[in-house]
Design a protein around this motif. Structure first.
Motif, PDB file in Angstrom:
ATOM      1  N   SER A   1      30.743  45.292  26.247  1.00 47.11           N
ATOM      2  CA  SER A   1      29.827  45.501  27.375  1.00 47.11           C
ATOM      3  C   SER A   1      29.813  44.298  28.306  1.00 47.11           C
ATOM      4  O   SER A   1      29.887  44.439  29.528  1.00 47.11           O
ATOM      5  N   ILE A   2      29.712  43.100  27.728  1.00 45.89           N
ATOM      6  CA  ILE A   2      29.710  41.904  28.575  1.00 45.89           C
ATOM      7  C   ILE A   2      31.057  41.769  29.265  1.00 45.89           C
ATOM      8  O   ILE A   2      31.142  41.507  30.472  1.00 45.89           O
ATOM      9  N   ALA A   3      32.142  42.001  28.494  1.00 42.05           N
ATOM     10  CA  ALA A   3      33.483  41.885  29.082  1.00 42.05           C
ATOM     11  C   ALA A   3      33.652  42.879  30.227  1.00 42.05           C
ATOM     12  O   ALA A   3      34.268  42.554  31.249  1.00 42.05           O
ATOM     13  N   ALA A   4      33.082  44.081  30.075  1.00 39.87           N
ATOM     14  CA  ALA A   4      33.219  45.092  31.132  1.00 39.87           C
ATOM     15  C   ALA A   4      32.608  44.584  32.435  1.00 39.87           C
ATOM     16  O   ALA A   4      33.225  44.663  33.499  1.00 39.87           O
ATOM     17  N   ALA A   5      31.397  44.040  32.357  1.00 38.70           N
ATOM     18  CA  ALA A   5      30.747  43.542  33.572  1.00 38.70           C
ATOM     19  C   ALA A   5      31.565  42.433  34.207  1.00 38.70           C
ATOM     20  O   ALA A   5      31.720  42.377  35.428  1.00 38.70           O
ATOM     21  N   VAL A   6      32.113  41.557  33.369  1.00 42.10           N
ATOM     22  CA  VAL A   6      32.854  40.405  33.898  1.00 42.10           C
ATOM     23  C   VAL A   6      34.205  40.840  34.463  1.00 42.10           C
ATOM     24  O   VAL A   6      34.595  40.434  35.561  1.00 42.10           O
ATOM     25  N   ILE A   7      34.931  41.701  33.707  1.00 39.90           N
ATOM     26  CA  ILE A   7      36.224  42.186  34.211  1.00 39.90           C
ATOM     27  C   ILE A   7      36.014  42.905  35.541  1.00 39.90           C
ATOM     28  O   ILE A   7      36.812  42.791  36.466  1.00 39.90           O
ATOM     29  N   GLY A   8      34.913  43.606  35.670  1.00 38.94           N
ATOM     30  CA  GLY A   8      34.631  44.334  36.904  1.00 38.94           C
ATOM     31  C   GLY A   8      34.314  43.425  38.080  1.00 38.94           C
ATOM     32  O   GLY A   8      34.197  43.882  39.206  1.00 38.94           O
ATOM     33  N   GLY A   9      34.126  42.123  37.827  1.00 41.58           N
ATOM     34  CA  GLY A   9      33.955  41.197  38.935  1.00 41.58           C
ATOM     35  C   GLY A   9      32.574  40.576  39.051  1.00 41.58           C
ATOM     36  O   GLY A   9      32.253  39.972  40.072  1.00 41.58           O
ATOM     37  N   THR A  10      31.721  40.703  38.030  1.00 38.01           N
ATOM     38  CA  THR A  10      30.413  40.057  38.089  1.00 38.01           C
ATOM     39  C   THR A  10      30.540  38.619  37.597  1.00 38.01           C
ATOM     40  O   THR A  10      31.091  38.383  36.535  1.00 38.01           O
ATOM     41  N   SER A  11      30.049  37.687  38.400  1.00 37.71           N
ATOM     42  CA  SER A  11      30.181  36.279  38.055  1.00 37.71           C
ATOM     43  C   SER A  11      29.221  35.895  36.940  1.00 37.71           C
ATOM     44  O   SER A  11      28.090  36.365  36.885  1.00 37.71           O
ATOM     45  N   LEU A  12      29.694  35.017  36.045  1.00 41.92           N
ATOM     46  CA  LEU A  12      28.829  34.530  34.964  1.00 41.92           C
ATOM     47  C   LEU A  12      27.848  33.485  35.472  1.00 41.92           C
ATOM     48  O   LEU A  12      26.931  33.087  34.758  1.00 41.92           O
ATOM     49  N   PHE A  13      28.037  33.025  36.697  1.00 47.57           N
ATOM     50  CA  PHE A  13      27.211  31.930  37.190  1.00 47.57           C
ATOM     51  C   PHE A  13      26.076  32.411  38.078  1.00 47.57           C
ATOM     52  O   PHE A  13      25.371  31.615  38.678  1.00 47.57           O
TER      53      PHE A  13
ATOM     54  N   THR B   1      40.516  34.673  35.527  1.00 44.10           N
ATOM     55  CA  THR B   1      41.430  33.770  36.230  1.00 44.10           C
ATOM     56  C   THR B   1      41.609  34.208  37.678  1.00 44.10           C
ATOM     57  O   THR B   1      41.509  33.393  38.603  1.00 44.10           O
ATOM     58  N   ILE B   2      41.852  35.501  37.877  1.00 42.72           N
ATOM     59  CA  ILE B   2      42.002  36.005  39.250  1.00 42.72           C
ATOM     60  C   ILE B   2      40.749  35.697  40.054  1.00 42.72           C
ATOM     61  O   ILE B   2      40.801  35.258  41.195  1.00 42.72           O
ATOM     62  N   ASP B   3      39.590  35.876  39.411  1.00 44.43           N
ATOM     63  CA  ASP B   3      38.332  35.639  40.120  1.00 44.43           C
ATOM     64  C   ASP B   3      38.204  34.189  40.545  1.00 44.43           C
ATOM     65  O   ASP B   3      37.854  33.897  41.680  1.00 44.43           O
ATOM     66  N   SER B   4      38.527  33.253  39.618  1.00 47.05           N
ATOM     67  CA  SER B   4      38.308  31.855  40.009  1.00 47.05           C
ATOM     68  C   SER B   4      39.373  31.391  40.993  1.00 47.05           C
ATOM     69  O   SER B   4      39.098  30.565  41.851  1.00 47.05           O
ATOM     70  N   LEU B   5      40.598  31.950  40.884  1.00 45.18           N
ATOM     71  CA  LEU B   5      41.615  31.595  41.880  1.00 45.18           C
ATOM     72  C   LEU B   5      41.208  32.074  43.268  1.00 45.18           C
ATOM     73  O   LEU B   5      41.306  31.342  44.250  1.00 45.18           O
ATOM     74  N   SER B   6      40.708  33.306  43.335  1.00 41.77           N
ATOM     75  CA  SER B   6      40.324  33.845  44.648  1.00 41.77           C
ATOM     76  C   SER B   6      39.106  33.103  45.180  1.00 41.77           C
ATOM     77  O   SER B   6      38.952  32.903  46.377  1.00 41.77           O
ATOM     78  N   ARG B   7      38.241  32.659  44.266  1.00 39.23           N
ATOM     79  CA  ARG B   7      37.085  31.881  44.703  1.00 39.23           C
ATOM     80  C   ARG B   7      37.529  30.574  45.332  1.00 39.23           C
ATOM     81  O   ARG B   7      37.026  30.147  46.374  1.00 39.23           O
ATOM     82  N   ARG B   8      38.540  29.932  44.686  1.00 38.84           N
ATOM     83  CA  ARG B   8      39.014  28.664  45.212  1.00 38.84           C
ATOM     84  C   ARG B   8      39.605  28.875  46.602  1.00 38.84           C
ATOM     85  O   ARG B   8      39.438  28.096  47.502  1.00 38.84           O
ATOM     86  N   ARG B   9      40.315  29.995  46.731  1.00 35.83           N
ATOM     87  CA  ARG B   9      40.928  30.315  48.006  1.00 35.83           C
ATOM     88  C   ARG B   9      39.845  30.547  49.075  1.00 35.83           C
ATOM     89  O   ARG B   9      39.957  30.113  50.210  1.00 35.83           O
ATOM     90  N   GLN B  10      38.759  31.234  48.658  1.00 42.04           N
ATOM     91  CA  GLN B  10      37.669  31.477  49.600  1.00 42.04           C
ATOM     92  C   GLN B  10      37.035  30.174  50.033  1.00 42.04           C
ATOM     93  O   GLN B  10      36.683  29.989  51.188  1.00 42.04           O
ATOM     94  N   GLU B  11      36.899  29.226  49.074  1.00 45.81           N
ATOM     95  CA  GLU B  11      36.285  27.954  49.421  1.00 45.81           C
ATOM     96  C   GLU B  11      37.127  27.242  50.462  1.00 45.81           C
ATOM     97  O   GLU B  11      36.626  26.669  51.418  1.00 45.81           O
ATOM     98  N   ARG B  12      38.449  27.318  50.270  1.00 47.96           N
ATOM     99  CA  ARG B  12      39.318  26.654  51.235  1.00 47.96           C
ATOM    100  C   ARG B  12      39.202  27.307  52.607  1.00 47.96           C
ATOM    101  O   ARG B  12      39.292  26.658  53.627  1.00 47.96           O
ATOM    102  N   ALA B  13      38.981  28.623  52.607  1.00 48.18           N
ATOM    103  CA  ALA B  13      38.855  29.322  53.888  1.00 48.18           C
ATOM    104  C   ALA B  13      37.417  29.287  54.397  1.00 48.18           C
ATOM    105  O   ALA B  13      37.083  29.911  55.386  1.00 48.18           O
ATOM    106  N   GLY B  14      36.551  28.555  53.684  1.00 44.99           N
ATOM    107  CA  GLY B  14      35.161  28.432  54.119  1.00 44.99           C
ATOM    108  C   GLY B  14      34.371  29.715  53.989  1.00 44.99           C
ATOM    109  O   GLY B  14      33.482  29.988  54.782  1.00 44.99           O
ATOM    110  N   ARG B  15      34.712  30.535  52.983  1.00 39.40           N
ATOM    111  CA  ARG B  15      34.041  31.825  52.897  1.00 39.40           C
ATOM    112  C   ARG B  15      33.201  31.988  51.642  1.00 39.40           C
ATOM    113  O   ARG B  15      32.494  32.971  51.502  1.00 39.40           O
TER     114      ARG B  15
END
Ligand SMILES: Nc1ncnc2c1ncn2[C@@H]1O[C@H](COP(=O)(O)OP(=O)(O)OP(=O)(O)O)[C@@H](O)[C@H]1O
Ligand SMILES: [Mg+2]
Lengths: 416, 259
Positions: A343-355, A401-415
């Motif tokens: 259940s927890i993995a489902a929410a996280v895989i679906g894109g909900t941040s743990l933070f 991993t995909i989520d944190s990579l895309s987050r890093r990319r968003q930070e670089r793009a100021g988003r």
């Protein structure tokens, strides 16, 4: 409106008030593409992942993409989806709930015991209602300890994991297994809509969706705010229609749409509305994003937290009843096994941040679909639980991993 | 400018354990007045503001609003009186967009407890427009993607859109570049001209002298001086900040107290 570049740069001197007229579909597509390149992936990775899963399993075993297995999949993912929807509320706060597995077990056992046809049984609705109320009450208890005493949610719900497991064992006592004989409860996961009813419900759902989109569009136009292009609205309704039609058509080739699917749809609509369209939902995001800002804005942070834990345990209880329905029994192992982690993995895989602060009810559904597909597919290939856990673990890792990579990319793009 | 204060503090004290953050502070601001609040790091400026806003409750002393004693127990009480605060750390939720932040805790709803997004978006845009905030391209972007000055503008706009009477800004220009500081100072002056009582906390005396009408100096939690901006100069204010006369030697190690 003239062609405007995608709004990546915020330093540009275009006033917020000077966005006249509506976007065209081309502009919308360009903005989406720019967002994608800046790392706003949305549900795209998971949809791609589902396609890959389908191709891989179908190539290994041609039973995977059959109507019968499709209906099985809906029934198999129902309990995890339900529980994961509750988990989304907790993750949005930046908290965790480790007790959902055995809370679902407690609810399943309560319903089963109250409905044993021994002459003392209660009406069906009372039995189910009691189990759900017990779930919500457990959540309120967790929430009160977390907010008023100040014990971290990890510890409180870890204690809950142990404690509610104990309650399951105590309730079952020396019965070992309780067979469910109540037809309504069994019906959730084992009875099916007639083909005609399924089509009618799909049509109603589409009409509702189109109506909501149109009303929202009209309100924006009336207030002079830019609205989405008509074509996009049409595409959305048609898209949902196509997906819905495929689901109904395929399911009708076999036994049909299981009743539990309606429960999932209902929960999805209600909780999405609550999170996106109500004041409470807004406050959940605010508390998860910046609790101090929420407090200074006069939001009662404790009440929001308690309510979220109550919702989570309530959904866990609902999941427990669905699981009991599918298995047609409860035993000393109710709520154990992989339920919590799936259940927890489902929410996280679906894109909900743990933070905290980021996620949607949609995440629970998509994530549960991925997990249930893997479980189902590997089962068809005759592989053991060991393999299932390893593969699911790797998928979880990939998603994060995909989520944190895309987050890093968003930070670089100021988003971000 | 009206001389009778709209907001007045009398003898307000606040201690955090052994630290006496505020000691019998008197403070006032009138409608249409820009009152600067200055003092060294740790002088108690932010604490004073939080006492006014109801984030902290003071240990003793009283707060008067329009001459009437009031008790402020939380941000909602302060807001009801028309007191709005822009905090040093801004207190914006990064994951929410500009409109959502501006209406946080005061969302408008229609039937079915449904958020009235359309009306909120319209009002947010209007407010930004009246404040001449022109650099924010979309009010539907999350504030995480905004520059420091834009975030500050959002925080100020959030504070003034509620018919507020008193706006308190805690170091609004601390993190800003030249051009953005300019924008915020213009904004502060415009608020005063619109008849609001403005309290401006700042370390930058140049800014203070540019926009304020009066200056209150805090030192080690005490009000050590008060000036009309026109009748004083930077040297005098600096002297008060660093060596203003304390009415009470705080209960701290003597070495820390420079008399
Ligand atoms: N929550 C708190 N708990 C304990 N001590 C505090 C707390 N808040 C402030 N203090 C103490 O109170 C004193 C005044 O702090 P305050 O933040 O009001 O100073 P300030 O004038 O705003 O300083 P700065 O210019 O650095 O923002 C300091 O000694 C500080 O350490
Ligand atoms: Mg400060």
């Amino acid at each position: 409106m003239s062609t405007q570049p995608a709004p990546i740069e915020t330093s540009d001197a275009t006033p917020a008030t000077a966005v006249p007229g509506d976007e065209t579909i081309g502009e919308y597509a360009r903005r989406w593409w720019a967002g994608l390149r800046a790392g706003e992936l949305g549900s795209l990775p998971i949809v791609v992942g589902l396609v890959i899963i389908a191709i891989v399993f179908q190539s290994q075993n041609n039973q995977f993409l059959t109507a019968g297995n499709f209906v099985n999949l809906i029934v198999q993912m129902a309990a995890i989806t339900t529980i994961a929807m509750g988990i989304v509320f907790i993750l949005l706060l930046g908290e965790i709930d480790l007790s959902v597995g055995y809370v679902s077990g407690v609810a399943g056992v309560i319903a089963a015991l109250l409905l044993i046809p021994d002459g003392n049984q209660v009406p069906t609705l009372v039995g189910i209602g009691a189990a759900l109320v017990a779930g919500a009450a457990i959540g309120v208890l967790h929430g009160l300890i977390i907010t008023k005493v100040g014990v971290p949610s990890f510890v409180v719900t870890l204690a809950g994991l142990l404690g509610w497991n104990g309650v399951v064992l105590l309730l079952i006592g020396n019965r070992g297994t309780v067979i469910i004989q109540n037809n309504t409860v069994i019906g959730f996961a084992n009875d099916f809509l007639s083909p005609a009813t399924a089509w009618i419900m799909l049509a109603a759902a589409l009409a509702l969706y189109a109506g909501v989109l149109l009303l929202a569009r009209r309100a924006r136009a009336k207030a002079g705010l830019p609205a989405q292009p008509d074509l996009l609205l049409a595409l959305r309704v048609v898209g949902l229609g196509v997906v819905g039609a495929i689901v109904v058509y395929v399911a009708n080739q076999d036994r049909g749409i299981p009743y539990v699917f309606l429960v999932l749809m209902g929960a999805y609509i209600v909780w999405t509305y609550v999170l996106n369209r109500t004041r409470f939902g807004r406050h959940v995001y605010a508390v998860g994003g910046n609790a101090e800002a929420a407090r200074r804005a006069g939001i009662s942070v404790d009440q929001v937290r308690i309510a979220c834990f109550a919702i989570c345990s309530f959904m866990a209880a609902l999941g427990g009843i669905i699981l009991a329905s599918r298995l047609r029994s409860v035993d000393t192992n109710a709520g154990g096994g992989s339920i919590l982690l799936y259940s927890i993995a489902a929410a996280v895989i679906g894109g909900t941040s743990l933070f905290g602060g980021r996620g949607h009810i949609k995440s629970a559904v998509l994530g549960a679909l991925v997990i249930a597909s893997i479980d189902n597919g590997l089962g068809l290939l005759g592989l053991s639980s060991g393999t299932k856990f390893v593969v699911t673990g790797l998928v979880l890792l990939a998603a994060v991993t995909i989520d944190s990579l895309s987050r890093r990319r968003q930070e670089r793009a100021g988003r971000a | 400018m009206n001389d009778s204060p709209i907001l007045e503090l009398r003898g307000v004290s606040k201690a955090f354990g052994a630290v006496q953050a505020l000691y019998e502070v008197d403070f006032h601001v009138a409608a249409g007045e820009v009152m600067a609040l200055v003092g060294d790091n740790g002088a108690g400026k932010s604490t004073l503001i939080k006492c006014i806003a109801g984030i902290y409750s003071s240990d003793s002393g009283e707060i008067l609003y329009n001459g009437e004693p009031v008790s402020i127990h939380g941000p909602k009480d302060a807001a009801k009186l028309g007191i709005e605060v822009v905090y040093q750390d801004l207190a914006l939720a990064d994951n929410l967009d500009v409109v959502q932040n501006m209406f946080l805790g005061r969302e408008e709803t229609t039937s079915l407890r449904r958020l009235d997004e359309v009306d909120m978006e319209r009002r947010a845009k209007e407010t930004l427009q009246t404040l001449s905030v022109t650099t924010i391209r979309s009010v539907r972007q999350t504030v995480a993607g905004l520059s420091g000055g834009q975030r500050q503008s959002v925080a100020v706009a959030k504070a003034v859109m509620w018919n507020s009477k008193v706006v308190i800004l805690d170091e609004p220009t601390a993190a800003l570049g030249v051009a953005q500081t300019r924008q915020v100072l213009d904004l502060v002056r415009r608020l005063g001209e619109q008849g609001l009582a403005v309290v401006l906390v700042s370390h930058n005396l140049h800014d203070v002298f540019e926009v304020s009408d009066s200056v209150t100096v805090l030192r080690l939690g005490q009000n050590v001086a008060e000036f009309k901006t026109k009748e004083t100069n930077q040297t005098e204010v600096v002297e008060a900040i660093t060596a203003g006369k304390l009415s009470k030697i705080p209960g701290q190690p003597a070495a820390e107290v420079v008399v």
